[in-house]
Design an enzyme around this catalytic site. Sequence first.
Site, mmCIF file in Angstrom:
data_model
loop_
_atom_site.group_PDB
_atom_site.id
_atom_site.type_symbol
_atom_site.label_atom_id
_atom_site.label_comp_id
_atom_site.label_asym_id
_atom_site.label_seq_id
_atom_site.Cartn_x
_atom_site.Cartn_y
_atom_site.Cartn_z
ATOM 1 C CB SER A 19 4.064 0.346 54.704
ATOM 2 O OG SER A 19 4.091 -0.946 54.131
ATOM 3 N N GLY A 56 3.027 2.290 50.819
ATOM 4 C CA GLY A 56 2.441 2.076 49.506
ATOM 5 C C GLY A 56 3.385 2.247 48.338
ATOM 6 C CG ASN A 84 3.830 -1.633 48.514
ATOM 7 O OD1 ASN A 84 2.938 -2.238 49.088
ATOM 8 N ND2 ASN A 84 4.534 -0.686 49.107
ATOM 9 C CG ASP A 165 -2.043 -5.448 57.821
ATOM 10 O OD1 ASP A 165 -1.256 -6.223 58.405
ATOM 11 O OD2 ASP A 165 -1.695 -4.336 57.382
ATOM 12 C CG HIS A 168 1.823 -3.439 57.097
ATOM 13 N ND1 HIS A 168 0.584 -3.519 56.495
ATOM 14 C CD2 HIS A 168 2.628 -2.768 56.247
ATOM 15 C CE1 HIS A 168 0.643 -2.901 55.326
ATOM 16 N NE2 HIS A 168 1.866 -2.428 55.148
#
Length: 197
Positions: A19, A56, A84, A165, A168
């Site tokens: 991402s 992801g 991740n 969040d 990111h």
Amino acid sequence: MPALAEPAHPLKLVALGDSLTAGYQLPAAAAFPAVLERMLRAKGRAVTIANAGVSGETATNGLDRVDWSVPDGTDGVILELGANDMLRGTDPKVTEGALAAIIERLKARGIPVLLTGMLSAPNMGPDYKARFDAIYPALAKRYGLTLYPFFLDGIIGDRALHLADGLHPNSRGVETIAARILPTTETFLDGLGKGGH
């Protein structure tokens, strides 16, 4: 007159990542590959950077698709995977093995790699952090790669550069990341130039 010095065709890079490369919740023009391409072109470099980021994805997912995500004719790959894996607590040996396999597949095709590193979050514990953080320098040394030690350098801890969040980067964060990695990318491109492009 930089136009005279440009190669007959632009260098074709592929940014293979998760991402952080894909540009999670950002317009395509604000994603890392597009921003870095714009900054390189502003410096007179003829280069295109394809966005092969998938949100992801782990390093193992990247290995599963490296052959079709990096088309023939690619001059170099910016490899950005592993965040991740870390967030999921994947054994660093698994992450390192997948990244090594990606690098070896690309090397077999004559495609150089710019490796971007990731660091473990402190809450994963000191033992995990030590093992995870060692992955990228070890791979760069083993394969003789250009290494950018920490992809998120310059934005960690700055909420103004992140999406809500807290994980990111927002568009300003991506601009910071691209500006930080720009000199390393130019060094990488100079190395490609010696490869007969």
